[in-house]
Design a protein around this motif. Structure first.
Motif, mmCIF file in Angstrom:
data_model
loop_
_atom_site.group_PDB
_atom_site.id
_atom_site.type_symbol
_atom_site.label_atom_id
_atom_site.label_comp_id
_atom_site.label_asym_id
_atom_site.label_seq_id
_atom_site.Cartn_x
_atom_site.Cartn_y
_atom_site.Cartn_z
ATOM 1 N N ALA A 80 0.842 -1.204 0.000
ATOM 2 C CA ALA A 80 0.000 0.000 0.000
ATOM 3 C C ALA A 80 0.877 1.255 0.000
ATOM 4 O O ALA A 80 0.607 2.213 -0.728
ATOM 5 N N GLY A 92 2.217 2.047 -3.226
ATOM 6 C CA GLY A 92 1.184 2.636 -4.071
ATOM 7 C C GLY A 92 0.836 4.066 -3.684
ATOM 8 O O GLY A 92 -0.112 4.639 -4.220
ATOM 9 N N TRP A 118 0.074 5.251 -0.510
ATOM 10 C CA TRP A 118 -0.835 5.407 0.627
ATOM 11 C C TRP A 118 -0.075 5.591 1.932
ATOM 12 O O TRP A 118 0.935 4.942 2.161
ATOM 13 N N SER A 172 -2.320 -8.851 -3.605
ATOM 14 C CA SER A 172 -2.653 -8.089 -4.814
ATOM 15 C C SER A 172 -4.162 -8.022 -5.033
ATOM 16 O O SER A 172 -4.659 -7.062 -5.625
ATOM 17 N N VAL A 216 -4.820 -4.886 -2.972
ATOM 18 C CA VAL A 216 -4.075 -3.705 -3.420
ATOM 19 C C VAL A 216 -4.603 -3.222 -4.778
ATOM 20 O O VAL A 216 -4.771 -2.007 -4.969
ATOM 21 N N ASP A 217 -4.897 -4.127 -5.674
ATOM 22 C CA ASP A 217 -5.390 -3.731 -6.994
ATOM 23 C C ASP A 217 -6.700 -2.955 -6.875
ATOM 24 O O ASP A 217 -6.939 -2.024 -7.645
ATOM 25 N N SER A 240 -5.960 0.569 -4.829
ATOM 26 C CA SER A 240 -5.022 1.424 -5.543
ATOM 27 C C SER A 240 -5.717 2.201 -6.647
ATOM 28 O O SER A 240 -5.249 3.249 -7.072
ATOM 29 N N SER A 241 -6.857 1.701 -7.111
ATOM 30 C CA SER A 241 -7.592 2.402 -8.154
ATOM 31 C C SER A 241 -8.500 3.485 -7.576
ATOM 32 O O SER A 241 -9.145 4.207 -8.321
#
Length: 176
Positions: A32, A35, A37, A167, A170-171, A174-175
């Protein structure tokens, strides 16, 4: 959550429940953070005894919260932009869907729904509990309220001893 300070960048409240993935939640925090965060950990009371709190404090720079603060104490966490519940247990999902706030973690989740924050839920439950009719109703209610629910098996490793599949979570966030 309204009175909290602001942090630079996006803030993710990571609500951690007591299930096997909680013991390696630091791996999810790293992903995270990579990404972009800022991560703040909020643990259920049982999960608080499973996680490496000093390590998570060092990783995040924030205290790990598992209990309500005293009314005179300042808020120590920045305001959340999103919430992820990982791993989300049968107990937490059902209590949350019922609007119960008997722990700090549940209070945060109920407020997040009320505020309309983006929420990702990664259930981690035994098959027998996932088959319980209350579980499907609770997940349906949370989805109807806007929470994004990953499939129940999403973070489970393919084989015993393999890493959790972070993932899948996170995927999604993350969006956001």
């Amino acid at each position: 959550m309204d009175d909290h300070t602001r942090a630079a960048g996006r803030v993710l409240y990571l609500v951690v429940c007591a299930a096997p993935p909680a013991r390696s939640i630091g791996e999810l925090i790293i992903l995270a953070q990579q990404g972009g965060w800022t991560v703040c950990v909020i643990a259920t009371p049982r999960a608080a005894s499973w996680i490496d709190t000093p390590d998570l404090i060092e990783r995040t720079g924030y205290p790990v919260r598992s209990d309500y603060k005293h009314p005179d104490d300042p808020d120590v966490l920045p305001r959340a932009d999103a919430v992820a519940v990982v791993p989300a247990t049968f107990n937490t999902i059902n209590k949350w869907a019922a609007g119960i706030s008997d722990t700090f973690a549940l209070g945060v989740l109920n407020e997040a729904l009320g505020l309309g924050l983006p929420i990702v839920v990664a259930p981690y439950v035994k098959a027998a509990l996932a088959a319980h009719p209350a579980f499907a109703r609770s997940l349906g209610l949370l989805r109807d309220c806007g929470a994004i629910v990953t499939p129940t098996e999403a973070i489970r490793p393919a084989k015993e001893g393999e890493p959790f599949l972070w993932s899948a979570v996170v995927d999604v966030f993350s969006s956001k």
